[in-house]
Design a protein around this motif. Structure first.
Motif: not given
Length: 131
Positions: A38-41, A71, A73, A43, A104, A46
């Protein structure tokens, strides 16, 4: 308040995930095993990761180079919005089509066509609301 996808937040998310029968038990029935980032677009990597074995989270924490199956985002604003309001099937479809939620890694189309996976995926956003 703990920052979304921080190690502490991921641990709390894992506890809620494992406590939710419509998520953990549903995925256990199909022997779901996966590593989910899980993360931010913006970066490269993740921020947080869950390792799921037989539907239950067995590891939750910071991403440290693990090989992932999924993944996910989005920008911080949308994650915060979904963390507060959750996400239903229509909202998920719109978020995917508009690229607000990016896969992703992972096969969104295959997942969304399989109710055994789609329903728990939607439930994971409701579980996020509890963290």
């Amino acid at each position: 308040m703990t920052d979304i996808f921080s190690p502490a937040w991921m641990q709390a998310f894992a506890e809620q995930w494992n406590a939710e029968p419509e998520l953990a038990d549903a995925l256990a029935k199909i022997d779901f095993n996966s590593v989910i980032g899980y993360g931010f677009e913006a970066d490269v990597n993740p921020a947080g990761v869950l390792t799921v074995e037989a539907g239950r989270v067995v590891f939750a924490g910071a991403y440290d180079g693990q090989k992932m199956n999924w993944d996910l985002r989005a920008d911080r604003e949308h994650w915060q919005q979904w963390k507060i309001k959750g996400l239903n099937m229509m909202g998920l479809s719109m978020a995917y089509i508009s690229r607000k939620l990016q896969f992703r890694l992972g096969d969104y189309t295959a997942m969304i066509k399989d109710p055994r996976m789609a329903s728990p995926f939607i439930k994971s956003f409701a579980v996020m609301c509890r963290v």
